[in-house]
Design an enzyme around this catalytic site. Structure first.
Site, PDB file in Angstrom:
ATOM      1  N   ASP A  82      37.484  35.857  44.221  1.00 45.67           N
ATOM      2  CA  ASP A  82      36.995  36.378  42.949  1.00 45.67           C
ATOM      3  C   ASP A  82      35.636  37.019  43.261  1.00 45.67           C
ATOM      4  O   ASP A  82      34.640  36.327  43.442  1.00 45.67           O
ATOM      5  CB  ASP A  82      36.864  35.216  41.963  1.00 45.67           C
ATOM      6  N   GLN A 120      31.081  38.668  40.970  1.00 40.32           N
ATOM      7  CA  GLN A 120      29.631  38.626  41.163  1.00 40.32           C
ATOM      8  C   GLN A 120      29.227  39.092  42.557  1.00 40.32           C
ATOM      9  O   GLN A 120      28.135  39.632  42.736  1.00 40.32           O
ATOM     10  CB  GLN A 120      29.090  37.206  40.950  1.00 40.32           C
ATOM     11  N   LYS A 149      30.350  45.054  36.257  1.00 36.05           N
ATOM     12  CA  LYS A 149      29.280  44.247  36.847  1.00 36.05           C
ATOM     13  C   LYS A 149      28.685  44.947  38.063  1.00 36.05           C
ATOM     14  O   LYS A 149      27.860  44.399  38.783  1.00 36.05           O
ATOM     15  CB  LYS A 149      29.815  42.866  37.226  1.00 36.05           C
ATOM     16  N   CYS A 201      31.896  30.629  30.809  1.00 37.06           N
ATOM     17  CA  CYS A 201      33.327  30.633  31.170  1.00 37.06           C
ATOM     18  C   CYS A 201      33.610  29.639  32.288  1.00 37.06           C
ATOM     19  O   CYS A 201      34.414  29.899  33.186  1.00 37.06           O
ATOM     20  CB  CYS A 201      33.803  32.027  31.581  1.00 37.06           C
ATOM     21  N   HIS A 225      35.181  30.243  37.595  1.00 39.91           N
ATOM     22  CA  HIS A 225      35.202  30.918  36.290  1.00 39.91           C
ATOM     23  C   HIS A 225      36.595  30.685  35.690  1.00 39.91           C
ATOM     24  O   HIS A 225      37.565  30.556  36.438  1.00 39.91           O
ATOM     25  CB  HIS A 225      34.971  32.410  36.555  1.00 39.91           C
TER      26      HIS A 225
END
Ligand SMILES: *Cc1c(COP(=O)(O)O)cnc(C)c1O
Length: 405
Positions: free
Chosen positions: A199, A202, A225, A363, A122
């Site tokens: 990261d 998600q 999220k 992104c 991303h």
């Protein structure tokens, strides 16, 4: 084992609406998830019962606000299996968390040092390291993916070197749904003495995350999220690494002693949290975590697997539709293109039928270029979606295909 999806949906007031006379089918969960009533209630309760600034008041409201705010930190620490609550730093989201790490590492990198990322990054996890490397003349290495969207593990291993100072990679790709074997990759990177940053934007919402078990040094995620509010997130850092991590912003709350000439910094976690924090956001995010933790996570995962399986099966049977990203280990993301039509047009026609998806580069512009597509249409599923909604998606796609032919 099954999830009572109907009962779950009733906890999300926003889902009950119609768009142009069609029931809303919300399939944009990788962009942001909806919020259950428990989260809305917790935010409302803060503002109606104890709104005050934290840590500084000598009064009852401030004490109660501080109690709820710091209890929220405990919820997060428990949820991700942090070693201590001091390892939980409130941020405005994944992006800010990654920037805190990048800002710190940029001060320590030397010319010729290496930072490794992947092709599926991303922008938040790519541009950030690009900037850190440019500032310190370090080298950014990009680990390739296979055509199916899975990471090339052999290349990852081969590209690690004695100069690798930091490895950053997504737990789960937002554009493709690929789940990376982060525990294994972290172990490989640690063998070279590199810091490992995950990261988790998600990854956090699809099962239990245990930062100790993963073996990384940092794990960043966003509240929004994970069924929580926007504007709040968490950077988890390993205590021994965070201990002397360079300060990021300066101001109130993060200091020990200040004079006109110089200042000293306070202890973790406040040292990395300057200024009045997003108090309501932290409380809302903890409410989301408490709500999510009470669900049967295995049932959630198996439900999401079913949604993805049904979507994949219908996509494969759909003439002129190409799935983008079919790694063996995936969460509920279906990225695709329809021959001869632009993803934005597909998204527009779906929207007319009440179906919310995302279109574009997600992104991840370099990833789209790597895959040779201008962008994709992306349906992303969450625990409150139903198999009927997956069917609605494909009925609407048939219409879109006919209209765009
Ligand atoms: C959403 C997302 C981000 C950025 O999160 P923000 O909440 O916008 O800060 C970073 N990485 C991935 C994989 C994402 O899905």
């Amino acid at each position: 084992m099954s999830l009572d999806v109907r009962a779950l949906r009733e906890q999300f007031p926003i889902l009950a609406q119609e768009i142009d006379g069609n029931p809303l089918v919300y399939l944009d969960n990788a962009a942001t998830t909806q919020k259950p009533q428990a989260v809305l209630d917790a935010i409302m309760a803060f503002y109606t019962q104890c709104n005050a600034n934290v840590h500084r008041g000598a009064h009852a409201l401030s004490d109660e606000a501080t109690r709820r705010y710091e209890k929220a930190r405990d919820s997060v620490a428990h949820f991700i299996h942090a070693n201590s609550r001091e390892e939980v730093i409130w941020t405005s989201g994944t992006t800010e968390g990654l920037n805190i790490v990048a800002n710190g590492i940029a001060q320590r990198l030397q010319e010729g040092d290496e930072v490794m990322v992947t092709q599926m990054e991303h922008h938040a996890d790519l541009v950030t390291w690009q900037q850190a490397c440019t500032r310190s003349r370090a080298i950014l290495k990009v680990v390739p993916i296979h055509d199916n969207g899975a990471l090339d593990i052999q290349a990852f291993e081969d590209m690690l070197s004695g100069r690798t100072r930091l490895v950053a990679l997504p737990h789960v790709s937002n554009a493709l749904g690929t789940v990376n074997p982060i525990k294994k990759l972290a172990a490989l990177a640690k063998q070279k003495g590199a810091l490992v940053v995950i990261d988790g934007a998600q990854g956090i919402a699809h099962g239990g995350v245990d930062v100790q078990d993963i073996g990384c040094d940092f794990y960043a995620f966003s509240g929004h999220k994970l069924f929580g509010p926007t504007g709040i997130g968490v950077l988890w850092g390993r205590g021994s690494v965070l201990e002397d991590w360079p300060v990021w912003q300066t101001g109130g709350e993060m200091i020990a002693r200040v004079s006109y000439e110089a200042s000293t910094w306070g202890a973790l976690p406040n040292r990395l949290e300057a200024g009045t924090p997003n108090i309501a956001g932290a409380i809302g995010m903890a409410a989301a975590i408490d709500w999510f933790s009470k669900l049967d996570l295995e049932a959630v995962q198996s439900h999401e697997k079913q949604l993805l399986a049904s979507a994949t099966e219908q996509a494969m049977a759909f003439d002129g539709l190409k799935i983008i990203g079919s790694a063996p280990d995936k969460i509920g993301v279906l990225s695709f293109i329809i021959d001869g039509s632009h993803p934005a047009d597909v998204g527009f026609i779906l929207d007319r039928q009440g179906i919310a998806i995302r279109t574009g580069d997600h992104c991840a512009q370099p990833l789209m270029r790597r895959l040779g597509v201008p962008g994709t249409a992306r349906a992303s599923f969450s625990l409150y979606n139903t198999l009927d909604e997956v069917d609605s998606l494909f009925r609407a796609l048939k219409k879109a295909q006919m209209m765009l032919a």
